[in-house]
Design a protein around this motif. Structure first.
Motif, mmCIF file in Angstrom:
data_model
loop_
_atom_site.group_PDB
_atom_site.id
_atom_site.type_symbol
_atom_site.label_atom_id
_atom_site.label_comp_id
_atom_site.label_asym_id
_atom_site.label_seq_id
_atom_site.Cartn_x
_atom_site.Cartn_y
_atom_site.Cartn_z
ATOM 1 N N THR A 64 41.070 29.800 51.623
ATOM 2 C CA THR A 64 42.122 30.440 50.773
ATOM 3 C C THR A 64 41.317 31.227 49.536
ATOM 4 N N ARG A 65 40.360 30.797 49.112
ATOM 5 C CA ARG A 65 39.884 31.501 48.136
ATOM 6 C C ARG A 65 39.164 32.809 48.397
ATOM 7 N N LEU A 66 38.640 32.695 49.972
ATOM 8 C CA LEU A 66 37.917 34.192 50.249
ATOM 9 C C LEU A 66 39.050 35.103 50.586
ATOM 10 N N GLY A 74 40.218 25.104 51.587
ATOM 11 C CA GLY A 74 40.042 25.556 50.179
ATOM 12 C C GLY A 74 39.313 26.985 50.200
ATOM 13 N N LEU A 75 38.079 26.851 50.731
ATOM 14 C CA LEU A 75 37.176 28.104 50.873
ATOM 15 C C LEU A 75 37.802 29.142 51.451
ATOM 16 N N LEU A 95 33.282 33.178 43.406
ATOM 17 C CA LEU A 95 33.052 33.170 45.128
ATOM 18 C C LEU A 95 32.827 34.455 45.584
ATOM 19 N N THR A 139 35.351 29.568 40.492
ATOM 20 C CA THR A 139 36.690 30.400 40.920
ATOM 21 C C THR A 139 36.514 31.088 42.054
ATOM 22 N N SER A 140 37.870 31.923 42.556
ATOM 23 C CA SER A 140 37.809 32.717 43.421
ATOM 24 C C SER A 140 36.800 33.965 43.146
ATOM 25 N N GLU A 141 37.009 34.334 42.056
ATOM 26 C CA GLU A 141 35.998 35.740 41.604
ATOM 27 C C GLU A 141 34.552 35.136 41.616
ATOM 28 N N CYS A 161 41.977 35.485 49.665
ATOM 29 C CA CYS A 161 42.796 36.371 48.488
ATOM 30 C C CYS A 161 41.955 37.725 48.058
ATOM 31 N N HIS A 162 40.833 38.057 48.694
ATOM 32 C CA HIS A 162 40.079 39.046 48.452
ATOM 33 C C HIS A 162 40.088 40.144 49.736
#
Length: 195
Positions: free
Chosen positions: A14-16, A11-12, A94, A90-92, A18-19
């Motif tokens: 994936t979230r990271l 999950g981390l 993070l 959220t991803s933002e 996306c940037h």
């Protein structure tokens, strides 16, 4: 990047990822920031997870994603510079935390501890999910002497405070941490690494 379980790690990642401004490392390269995800944000858990990252040196700043924060003073010693809530970040959030951690300038441990306490209160305070244990210099000094077995009068003399000030400091810590008495305060402080 490290987490206590593979699902959190995925999950981390994936979230990271996306940037595109960020590059997530596995075992090669040198990390500018460590992201640690753990349910309980204890200093020992952070230390263990940091040791599991081969691309990390001792001074690399850490972003902690957690459900509970305990003993900010020791977390600061583990290079934690940002704290995010595990369930609602959220991803933002993070991305912003990683960016802030990578651009951090040298600040004193006491200032960083205060800053983390403010952030933890902002992220977790309303839900009551996080126990934030921050002692100021006066509280630490009084608590150390109390743990040595000194009575209120002797602590006051040693620190050049009035006896009333020492009693107020002890009462403030005991009530803020929801403890029963001075013995409970000392035992809690030792158990959690506050002193």
């Amino acid at each position: 990047m490290n987490a206590t379980d593979w699902l959190s790690r995925r999950g981390l990642r994936t979230r990271l990822e996306c940037h595109p401004e960020l590059r997530v490392l596995d075992d090669t390269g040198t990390a500018d920031v460590v992201v640690v995800a753990t349910r309980f944000g204890t200093p020992s858990a952070v230390a263990l997870l940091r040791r599991g990252c081969p691309t990390v040196d001792r001074d690399t700043p850490t972003v902690l994603v957690t459900s509970q924060v305990d003993n900010l003073r020791l977390l600061v010693e583990q290079q934690v510079v940002e704290v995010l809530p595990r369930n609602s970040a959220t991803s933002e959030d993070l991305f912003a935390a990683v960016a802030a951690a990578s651009e951090r300038t040298e600040v004193s441990p006491a200032s960083l501890q205060t800053m983390l306490a403010d952030r933890a209160a902002t992220h977790f305070g309303q839900q009551g999910q996080v126990e934030v244990n921050v002692l100021n210099d006066r509280e630490q000094a009084v608590l150390r002497l109390l743990a040595e077995g000194w009575d209120t009068n002797r602590i006051a003399e040693q620190l050049c405070y009035s006896e009333r000030t020492v009693k107020n400091v002890l009462y403030g810590m005991t009530s803020r941490l929801s403890l029963r008495n001075r013995a409970h305060l000392v035992a809690y402080a030792i158990r959690t690494g506050m002193i």
